[in-house]
Design a protein around this motif. Sequence first.
Motif, PDB file in Angstrom:
ATOM      1  N   VAL A 100      27.883  53.723  21.921  1.00  0.00           N
ATOM      2  CA  VAL A 100      27.691  53.293  22.863  1.00  0.00           C
ATOM      3  C   VAL A 100      28.512  51.791  23.228  1.00  0.00           C
ATOM      4  CG1 VAL A 100      26.840  52.799  25.310  1.00  0.00           C
ATOM      5  CG2 VAL A 100      26.719  54.924  24.352  1.00  0.00           C
ATOM      6  N   ASN A 101      29.807  51.421  23.695  1.00  0.00           N
ATOM      7  CA  ASN A 101      29.815  50.021  24.389  1.00  0.00           C
ATOM      8  C   ASN A 101      29.615  49.505  24.495  1.00  0.00           C
ATOM      9  OD1 ASN A 101      32.287  48.020  24.986  1.00  0.00           O
ATOM     10  ND2 ASN A 101      32.935  48.415  24.407  1.00  0.00           N
ATOM     11  N   ALA A 102      28.853  48.710  25.110  1.00  0.00           N
ATOM     12  CA  ALA A 102      27.506  47.856  25.950  1.00  0.00           C
ATOM     13  C   ALA A 102      28.658  47.180  26.721  1.00  0.00           C
ATOM     14  CB  ALA A 102      26.551  46.796  25.134  1.00  0.00           C
ATOM     15  N   VAL A 103      29.189  47.110  26.612  1.00  0.00           N
ATOM     16  CA  VAL A 103      30.668  46.110  27.618  1.00  0.00           C
ATOM     17  C   VAL A 103      30.620  46.669  28.632  1.00  0.00           C
ATOM     18  CG1 VAL A 103      32.184  44.501  28.063  1.00  0.00           C
ATOM     19  CG2 VAL A 103      30.834  44.210  25.980  1.00  0.00           C
ATOM     20  N   TYR A 111      37.191  33.236  46.401  1.00  0.00           N
ATOM     21  CA  TYR A 111      38.246  34.531  45.804  1.00  0.00           C
ATOM     22  C   TYR A 111      38.159  34.397  44.404  1.00  0.00           C
ATOM     23  CZ  TYR A 111      43.288  37.018  45.554  1.00  0.00           C
ATOM     24  OH  TYR A 111      43.903  37.542  45.118  1.00  0.00           O
ATOM     25  N   GLU A 112      38.301  33.819  43.637  1.00  0.00           N
ATOM     26  CA  GLU A 112      38.121  34.041  41.710  1.00  0.00           C
ATOM     27  C   GLU A 112      37.129  34.563  41.874  1.00  0.00           C
ATOM     28  OE1 GLU A 112      40.101  33.492  39.820  1.00  0.00           O
ATOM     29  OE2 GLU A 112      41.888  33.395  41.235  1.00  0.00           O
ATOM     30  N   ASN A 113      35.949  34.080  42.294  1.00  0.00           N
ATOM     31  CA  ASN A 113      34.564  35.153  42.028  1.00  0.00           C
ATOM     32  C   ASN A 113      34.397  36.519  42.143  1.00  0.00           C
ATOM     33  OD1 ASN A 113      31.999  33.279  41.958  1.00  0.00           O
ATOM     34  ND2 ASN A 113      33.169  32.063  42.799  1.00  0.00           N
ATOM     35  N   ILE A 114      35.409  37.282  43.305  1.00  0.00           N
ATOM     36  CA  ILE A 114      36.078  38.379  42.834  1.00  0.00           C
ATOM     37  C   ILE A 114      36.921  38.908  42.333  1.00  0.00           C
ATOM     38  CG2 ILE A 114      35.478  40.618  44.546  1.00  0.00           C
ATOM     39  CD1 ILE A 114      33.657  38.575  45.393  1.00  0.00           C
ATOM     40  N   ALA A 115      37.819  38.143  42.510  1.00  0.00           N
ATOM     41  CA  ALA A 115      39.484  38.602  41.158  1.00  0.00           C
ATOM     42  C   ALA A 115      39.035  38.470  39.733  1.00  0.00           C
ATOM     43  CB  ALA A 115      40.374  37.967  42.077  1.00  0.00           C
ATOM     44  N   PHE A 116      37.913  37.352  39.973  1.00  0.00           N
ATOM     45  CA  PHE A 116      38.320  36.844  38.008  1.00  0.00           C
ATOM     46  C   PHE A 116      37.860  38.114  36.080  1.00  0.00           C
ATOM     47  CE2 PHE A 116      36.373  35.499  34.198  1.00  0.00           C
ATOM     48  CZ  PHE A 116      36.797  34.812  33.410  1.00  0.00           C
ATOM     49  N   GLY A 117      36.536  38.675  37.431  1.00  0.00           N
ATOM     50  CA  GLY A 117      36.266  40.241  36.715  1.00  0.00           C
ATOM     51  C   GLY A 117      37.283  41.380  36.143  1.00  0.00           C
ATOM     52  N   PRO A 118      38.062  41.486  37.522  1.00  0.00           N
ATOM     53  CA  PRO A 118      38.767  42.381  37.560  1.00  0.00           C
ATOM     54  C   PRO A 118      39.793  42.070  36.510  1.00  0.00           C
ATOM     55  CG  PRO A 118      37.762  42.482  39.419  1.00  0.00           C
ATOM     56  CD  PRO A 118      37.563  41.083  38.146  1.00  0.00           C
ATOM     57  N   ARG A 119      40.353  40.618  37.730  1.00  0.00           N
ATOM     58  CA  ARG A 119      41.425  40.753  35.891  1.00  0.00           C
ATOM     59  C   ARG A 119      41.422  41.117  34.915  1.00  0.00           C
ATOM     60  NH1 ARG A 119      42.378  35.850  38.771  1.00  0.00           N
ATOM     61  NH2 ARG A 119      43.424  36.696  40.800  1.00  0.00           N
ATOM     62  N   ALA A 120      39.882  40.224  35.020  1.00  0.00           N
ATOM     63  CA  ALA A 120      40.334  39.780  32.795  1.00  0.00           C
ATOM     64  C   ALA A 120      40.115  41.210  31.954  1.00  0.00           C
ATOM     65  CB  ALA A 120      38.581  39.991  32.788  1.00  0.00           C
ATOM     66  N   ASN A 121      40.239  42.362  33.457  1.00  0.00           N
ATOM     67  CA  ASN A 121      39.602  43.791  32.313  1.00  0.00           C
ATOM     68  C   ASN A 121      40.724  44.288  32.719  1.00  0.00           C
ATOM     69  OD1 ASN A 121      36.408  44.351  31.261  1.00  0.00           O
ATOM     70  ND2 ASN A 121      36.197  43.165  32.909  1.00  0.00           N
ATOM     71  N   GLY A 122      41.913  44.007  33.389  1.00  0.00           N
ATOM     72  CA  GLY A 122      43.326  44.775  33.628  1.00  0.00           C
ATOM     73  C   GLY A 122      43.195  45.277  34.650  1.00  0.00           C
ATOM     74  N   TYR A 123      42.750  44.717  35.827  1.00  0.00           N
ATOM     75  CA  TYR A 123      42.450  45.683  37.387  1.00  0.00           C
ATOM     76  C   TYR A 123      44.492  45.488  37.275  1.00  0.00           C
ATOM     77  CZ  TYR A 123      42.570  46.955  42.106  1.00  0.00           C
ATOM     78  OH  TYR A 123      42.168  47.404  42.975  1.00  0.00           O
ATOM     79  N   LYS A 124      44.808  46.617  37.756  1.00  0.00           N
ATOM     80  CA  LYS A 124      46.662  46.683  37.942  1.00  0.00           C
ATOM     81  C   LYS A 124      46.736  46.949  39.659  1.00  0.00           C
ATOM     82  CE  LYS A 124      47.375  47.046  33.416  1.00  0.00           C
ATOM     83  NZ  LYS A 124      47.388  45.804  33.208  1.00  0.00           N
ATOM     84  N   GLY A 125      45.328  46.721  39.829  1.00  0.00           N
ATOM     85  CA  GLY A 125      45.646  47.745  41.902  1.00  0.00           C
ATOM     86  C   GLY A 125      46.370  45.982  42.699  1.00  0.00           C
ATOM     87  N   ASN A 126      46.485  46.050  43.698  1.00  0.00           N
ATOM     88  CA  ASN A 126      46.304  44.697  44.428  1.00  0.00           C
ATOM     89  C   ASN A 126      45.224  44.377  44.764  1.00  0.00           C
ATOM     90  OD1 ASN A 126      46.303  43.311  46.699  1.00  0.00           O
ATOM     91  ND2 ASN A 126      48.394  44.401  47.952  1.00  0.00           N
ATOM     92  N   ILE A 127      44.621  43.087  44.153  1.00  0.00           N
ATOM     93  CA  ILE A 127      43.953  42.007  43.729  1.00  0.00           C
ATOM     94  C   ILE A 127      43.860  41.136  45.053  1.00  0.00           C
ATOM     95  CG2 ILE A 127      43.135  39.939  43.305  1.00  0.00           C
ATOM     96  CD1 ILE A 127      42.572  41.776  40.629  1.00  0.00           C
ATOM     97  N   ASP A 128      44.127  41.320  46.319  1.00  0.00           N
ATOM     98  CA  ASP A 128      43.831  40.824  47.708  1.00  0.00           C
ATOM     99  C   ASP A 128      43.132  41.516  48.334  1.00  0.00           C
ATOM    100  OD1 ASP A 128      45.236  38.500  47.404  1.00  0.00           O
ATOM    101  OD2 ASP A 128      47.153  39.126  48.284  1.00  0.00           O
ATOM    102  N   GLU A 129      43.693  42.302  48.054  1.00  0.00           N
ATOM    103  CA  GLU A 129      42.698  44.316  48.501  1.00  0.00           C
ATOM    104  C   GLU A 129      41.644  44.099  48.254  1.00  0.00           C
ATOM    105  OE1 GLU A 129      44.993  47.650  48.728  1.00  0.00           O
ATOM    106  OE2 GLU A 129      47.033  46.757  50.554  1.00  0.00           O
ATOM    107  N   LEU A 130      41.142  43.803  47.258  1.00  0.00           N
ATOM    108  CA  LEU A 130      40.493  44.471  46.175  1.00  0.00           C
ATOM    109  C   LEU A 130      38.777  43.102  46.332  1.00  0.00           C
ATOM    110  CD1 LEU A 130      38.976  45.746  43.918  1.00  0.00           C
ATOM    111  CD2 LEU A 130      39.775  44.018  42.735  1.00  0.00           C
ATOM    112  N   VAL A 131      39.715  42.540  46.487  1.00  0.00           N
ATOM    113  CA  VAL A 131      38.907  41.170  46.911  1.00  0.00           C
ATOM    114  C   VAL A 131      38.426  41.218  48.415  1.00  0.00           C
ATOM    115  CG1 VAL A 131      38.552  38.412  47.684  1.00  0.00           C
ATOM    116  CG2 VAL A 131      40.039  39.161  45.239  1.00  0.00           C
ATOM    117  N   GLU A 132      39.165  41.797  49.552  1.00  0.00           N
ATOM    118  CA  GLU A 132      38.430  41.889  50.383  1.00  0.00           C
ATOM    119  C   GLU A 132      37.558  43.095  51.262  1.00  0.00           C
ATOM    120  OE1 GLU A 132      40.281  42.961  55.547  1.00  0.00           O
ATOM    121  OE2 GLU A 132      42.284  41.897  53.669  1.00  0.00           O
TER     122      GLU A 132
END
Length: 276
Positions: A96-99, A120-141
């Motif tokens: 099992v990968n703990a990360v 904004y970056e508090n929300i966007a940083f993690g998903p972006r670092a993990n390769g999130y491909k969706g709309n970041i603006d929508e994810l943050v909101e």
Amino acid sequence: MPYSSNGRSQSDSATIEQSNSVFNVEGVKVYYGGLLALVDVYLQIPEKQIVAFIGPSGCGKSTLLRCFNRMNDLIPGAKVEGRLHYRDRNIYDSKVNAVKLRRQVGMVFQRPNPFPKSIYENIAFGPRANGYKGNIDELVENSLRRAAIWDEVKDKLKEKGTALSGGQQQRLCIARAIAMKPDVLLMDEPCSALDPISTSQVEELCLELKEQYTIIIVTHNMQQASRVADWTAFFNTEIDAGGKRRGKLVEFSPTAQMFNSPHTKEAQEYISGRFG
């Protein structure tokens, strides 16, 4: 299902079906540097419910909480024995990968810890670092909306998250956890550093979030547990044969039962204020 001080289940009309359990804890022990800190926990965590861990300081509440996403791995000398299944897989299996596990089982800490970045970056940083491909603006909101803080911060997304009030920072941290699209939210005394109004806001948020997430919350505030939790686990300490203090799970019951007619004398005395 309800548990007694021996860690085994008691018969009761209110039970958790195995298929509805997110976590199944079987005989978990936690050691710190060879010292047994928590002994033989048996517990099932039901899906999309709020489970509160209560008990005096040093009884193992936070220790067990950290087991659910293997945060104890980060503590030198910590060792976990027993089996802890997350959706039928033992998370302490070497494969099992703990990360990856921590993406599914997010955590909100006792003191708000926003990144020294914009809201904004508090929300966007993690998903972006993990390769999130969706709309970041929508994810943050969407994340900020679900954490009930969007209306308060929508016009200042470029400002530092650390400039917010304590209660706002905690809801920002909850939004940050939500943005990773977890299955479970762990909360380690999330209101202990907050004022009563902010505490009420976080509690109301938890009640809304349980429609989508399983929430496990450690709290020293029994009133808080009685307000928000569906199930409550009471932990206490005991002295072993060598005179060392260790934590144990005493009882796990539906919250109404725990506070109105606990099965064990220890829980009854704690809830009535005789110790702790």
